[in-house]
Design a protein around this motif. Sequence first.
Motif, PDB file in Angstrom:
ATOM      1  N   ASP A  49       0.843  -1.192   0.000  1.00 50.27           N
ATOM      2  CA  ASP A  49       0.000   0.000   0.000  1.00 50.27           C
ATOM      3  C   ASP A  49       0.882   1.247   0.000  1.00 50.27           C
ATOM      4  O   ASP A  49       2.109   1.154  -0.048  1.00 50.27           O
ATOM      5  CB  ASP A  49      -0.988  -0.013   1.178  1.00 50.27           C
ATOM      6  N   ARG A  50       0.294   2.405   0.065  1.00 52.06           N
ATOM      7  CA  ARG A  50       1.066   3.655  -0.027  1.00 52.06           C
ATOM      8  C   ARG A  50       2.015   3.858   1.147  1.00 52.06           C
ATOM      9  O   ARG A  50       2.945   4.646   1.064  1.00 52.06           O
ATOM     10  CB  ARG A  50       0.147   4.849  -0.188  1.00 52.06           C
ATOM     11  N   ASP A  51       1.804   3.156   2.268  1.00 53.58           N
ATOM     12  CA  ASP A  51       2.688   3.251   3.427  1.00 53.58           C
ATOM     13  C   ASP A  51       3.795   2.201   3.405  1.00 53.58           C
ATOM     14  O   ASP A  51       4.581   2.110   4.341  1.00 53.58           O
ATOM     15  CB  ASP A  51       1.888   3.115   4.720  1.00 53.58           C
TER      16      ASP A  51
END
Length: 62
Positions: A49-51
Motif C-alpha cells: 500500500d502507499r505506506d
Amino acid sequence: MKKDDDRFIKTYKQASFSEGIEIWVDKETGVNYIYKYSGYSGGITPLLDRDGKPVVTAVFEK
C-alpha cells in the motif's frame, strides 16, 4: 488444474498476447502478491500500500 486445497488464488488478471499482470492471494495469510510476466520471464513480489505495508485481504474459510 484447480484444486480446493491450493494455497494461492488468482484474484485479478490483465493480459495481452505475451505479457500480463496477475494478483494472487495467499489463502493462509491473506497477503496479496503481484506477478508480472513478459515473454519467457516474470517476477513476483508482495503488493504494497502507499505506506509500504503489504496489502492483506480477509480470507474466509468455507
